[in-house]
Scaffold this motif. Structure first.
Motif, PDB file in Angstrom:
ATOM      1  N   ASN A  40      53.432  22.064  54.431  1.00  0.00           N
ATOM      2  CA  ASN A  40      52.687  20.978  55.605  1.00  0.00           C
ATOM      3  C   ASN A  40      53.982  20.580  56.670  1.00  0.00           C
ATOM      4  N   ASP A  60      51.818  28.334  59.539  1.00  0.00           N
ATOM      5  CA  ASP A  60      50.113  27.673  59.462  1.00  0.00           C
ATOM      6  C   ASP A  60      48.949  28.533  58.370  1.00  0.00           C
ATOM      7  N   ALA A  61      48.855  30.198  58.745  1.00  0.00           N
ATOM      8  CA  ALA A  61      48.290  31.258  57.942  1.00  0.00           C
ATOM      9  C   ALA A  61      49.183  30.876  55.999  1.00  0.00           C
ATOM     10  N   ARG A 112      49.968  28.236  55.172  1.00  0.00           N
ATOM     11  CA  ARG A 112      49.394  26.745  54.227  1.00  0.00           C
ATOM     12  C   ARG A 112      47.866  26.729  53.761  1.00  0.00           C
ATOM     13  N   HIS A 113      47.063  27.253  54.507  1.00  0.00           N
ATOM     14  CA  HIS A 113      46.484  27.553  54.585  1.00  0.00           C
ATOM     15  C   HIS A 113      45.776  28.362  53.613  1.00  0.00           C
ATOM     16  N   SER A 137      52.338  22.134  48.327  1.00  0.00           N
ATOM     17  CA  SER A 137      51.388  22.255  49.705  1.00  0.00           C
ATOM     18  C   SER A 137      52.091  21.080  50.935  1.00  0.00           C
ATOM     19  N   GLU A 152      46.632  31.965  54.158  1.00  0.00           N
ATOM     20  CA  GLU A 152      45.816  33.493  54.288  1.00  0.00           C
ATOM     21  C   GLU A 152      47.140  34.119  53.861  1.00  0.00           C
ATOM     22  N   ALA A 200      44.973  27.747  63.429  1.00  0.00           N
ATOM     23  CA  ALA A 200      44.177  26.129  62.652  1.00  0.00           C
ATOM     24  C   ALA A 200      44.388  25.217  63.424  1.00  0.00           C
TER      25      ALA A 200
END
Length: 686
Positions: free
Chosen positions: A39, A72-73, A75-76, A35, A78, A143
């Motif tokens: 980031n 961003d997708a 790291r989350h 993670s 998705e 996000a």
């Protein structure tokens, strides 16, 4: 406000961020990505997008915006990573770098490439996360919570204090402050702003982390001028600006204490600010460093002149002590200045993981790249020039050396081959190695190719001499020509480039076990430890790092060969004797080898015995480029100025051998040499 003066800083830092992005992507575990690494990649893209928006670089901003949303997708959770997705991210990084370089050159990025990469990223967003993103909408990433209606100034407290940040600007001028406030307004709602030039506070409601805010603003202010911390609505409503008399250092120290729970990387700039606002590193134009180096060179020449005056006069003890001090200080200053130009080899090695990954996939091979000695330092001028030769060597190892998995399996090797890049200091030199565990060089194939190319070879040649044949212009043993190799272009360029840097290249290889290519380079091209030699009435300089030993030959150790060649037996080796006087056409040079001195030197992977009249002594000299100031002189690599103001030539060992052979063919063998029939052991014929 004209912010063009900040563009060079943005360009350099954006390139560093892209390089960091590439390195992380290459080492990312797609099955279980870390993670923190995800980031870091996202922050890099976010920072570049923010800077691109500031400078109005539309294509760069829009491309980065699309990439940022996909990151961003990821790291989350998705978007699940796969190798092909990482490949697309790497391709996008390449496009971003091309866009940056186009903007810096005053040009617009290629429109067709821009449209293609945007289409690829948009298609990926629709296919992988089920939503489309417009490249024209370069807003904060999905996000990031969209800000409420923006207000330039608001005295009221925020209704939701879960995402309030206090941004403190220390010692920022009015124009820069307005520019920064405008940047902050793009990230969220500014709910309060107050202060003066010494310290200015801005309270921001947003969904962006402190690290992301810092990453966007670092292109305009130094890290020590910035402090960011979360605050509550009560704190935001009761803020007061410190009295102007309060030192900035105390404000920074307080910010550090308040930010104690923040990550260590973000706390460090504030801590540094508390120590006087000094930065741990600076960017210095190479031209300025070169100017300092030239001044140091003149200082060393002056010191040599004073030494000669002192040696010619009676001299007092005080004068001698002062000269010793001058010499010591000159050396210290020289080392300090030279260290400014030294950069770690990681600057070079970091370029190869991507090359190895892409080329191995293209060739259908599995290759593990290992690097050692990344912290070893080398002159920046040399690091720029060594990249191309190393690239040729790495491509050759991948194409010719390391076998495909099936072949390796049949030979009892692991499927994945290993390619090692290493750098170590070796005296006054740096040793760079490219080593693979592949099939090794094929002696018979190289000899056959050399014969078919008209190169004079013999079966009695040593392996080292056979390996050197691959550096011949147009030489290639590839079975078929491809876009990777086979045209015979590259290895001759490698050797020529390395020699132009004052170095040499050696090859060691064992069939079935692999090949090792060793590049030996001086640490710098500016100052050289030299051995002054006299030949006739001329003074020349030999690089000390090329000298193995010096001796006076005995008659029993000399062996004459056909064609006037002379060999000197040094223990078990027979070395060609190269008379420097003959090679450089110096009059009145000593002709009798037994009445002269021979310096055993290493050049182009071979050893020679240079015949000189006298060794004067060792001295540090300042290297002056002869081609720039005059023209190319055969047998000479550069020049220098001695203490008496005269010019001395620095000899090129490889050229001396060729010059000597060429002139010997037209001259009769010196009288008094032994006949080749009298003394000609079989070993001497090799």
């Amino acid at each position: 406000m004209d912010i063009s003066e900040f563009f060079d800083t943005f360009y350099e830092e954006a390139l560093e961020l892209l390089q960091e992005m590439e390195q992380i992507l290459l080492t990312l575990d797609v099955e279980a990505p870390d993670s923190e690494e995800l980031n870091a990649i996202f922050r890099a893209a976010h920072s570049i997008k923010g800077g691109a928006g500031t400078f109005g670089l539309t294509e760069l901003q829009q491309t980065t915006h699309l990439l940022e949303n996909l990151l961003d997708a990821t790291r989350h959770g998705e978007l699940c990573l796969r190798r092909d997705i990482v490949d697309t991210f790497l391709e996008t990084k390449d496009m971003l770098q091309e866009q940056l370089e186009a903007y810096r050159a005053g040009e617009q990025p290629d429109a067709e490439t821009f449209e293609r990469i945007c289409a690829v990223l948009q298609q990926m967003a629709e296919a992988e996360i089920g939503r489309a993103v417009s490249s024209a909408d370069a807003a904060p990433a999905p996000a990031v919570a969209p800000p409420a209606a923006k207000s330039a100034v608001s005295g009221g407290a925020a209704e939701d204090d879960s995402d309030l940040l206090e941004v403190s600007l220390l010692g920022v001028g009015d124009k820069d402050r307005e520019l920064l406030i405008d940047e902050l307004s793009q990230l969220g709602e500014i709910v309060a702003r107050e202060g003066d030039a010494q310290q200015y506070r801005v309270t921001l409601r947003c969904g962006v982390s402190p690290d992301d805010v810092e990453a966007v603003m670092c292109f305009i202010v130094e890290p020590e001028q910035l402090s960011i911390r979360p605050v509550s609505s009560q704190q935001a409503g009761s803020e007061s600006v410190p009295a102007p008399a309060e030192p900035v250092a105390q404000v920074a120290a307080a910010a550090t204490a308040d930010d104690a729970d923040a990550p260590a990387e973000r706390r460090k700039p504030a801590a540094d600010a508390g120590k006087g606002g000094e930065s741990n590193s600076i960017r210095v134009p190479v031209s300025k460093v070169d100017q300092i180096i030239n001044l140091v060179g003149e200082l060393i020449i002056t010191q040599s002149m004073i030494n000669q005056v002192a040696e010619g006069a009676a001299g007092t003890a005080a004068l001698n002590n002062g000269l010793n001090l001058l010499q010591r200080n000159s050396r210290d200053l020289q080392e300090a200045v030279m260290s400014i130009r030294m950069v770690p080899m990681d600057y070079v090695f970091s370029r190869f993981p991507r090359l190895v990954r892409d080329l191995a996939a293209k060739l259908g091979k599995e290759v593990e790249l290992v690097t050692e000695g990344k912290s070893t330092e080398l002159d920046k001028g040399l690091t720029e020039r060594i990249i191309d030769p190393l690239t040729h060597l790495v491509r050759n190892s991948l194409d010719h050396g390391i076998e495909d998995p099936a072949t390796r399996r049949a030979a009892g090797k692991p499927d994945a081959g290993q390619l090692l890049l290493s750098a170590t200091h070796q005296g006054g030199n740096i040793l760079i190695e490219v080593r693979d565990d592949g099939a090794g060089l094929n002696r018979d194939r190289i000899l056959a190719k050399a014969r078919s190319s008209g190169i004079a070879v013999s079966d009695s040649m040593s392996d080292e001499e056979v390996w050197q044949l691959i550096f011949a212009p147009g030489f290639s043993t590839a079975v078929e020509v491809s876009d990777v190799s086979g045209r015979g272009v590259g290895m001759d360029v490698v050797k020529r480039n390395i020699q132009s840097m004052g170095g040499h290249v050696e090859i060691l290889s064992q069939p079935g076990q692999g090949t090792r290519t060793r590049i030996v380079l001086p640490l710098t091209l500016a100052i050289l430890d030299g051995m002054l030699i006299r030949v006739g009435s001329e003074t020349f300089i030999l690089p000390v790092n090329a000298i193995i030993e010096s001796l006076q030959p005995r008659e029993d150790d000399l062996y004459s060969m056909g064609g006037g060649d002379l060999l000197l037996k040094v223990r078990e080796d027979y070395l060609p004797v190269v008379p420097v006087g003959q090679a450089m056409s110096v009059a009145n040079a000593v002709e009798d080898v037994t009445k002269s001195i021979t310096c055993v030197v290493q050049g182009e992977g071979r050893r020679y015995a240079l015949q000189v009249d006298e060794l004067i002594g060792q001295q540090q000299v300042v290297v002056k480029n002869l081609e720039t100031n005059y023209r190319k002189v055969p047998g000479v690599s550069a020049a220098t100025i001695l203490g008496d103001g005269s010019v001395a030539l620095i000899l090129d060992i490889g050229d001396l051998q060729e010059l000597s052979q060429g002139r010997r063919r037209t001259a009769a063998p010196p009288a008094g040499e032994k006949s080749s029939i009298q003394k000609q052991p079989e070993e001497a014929l090799i």
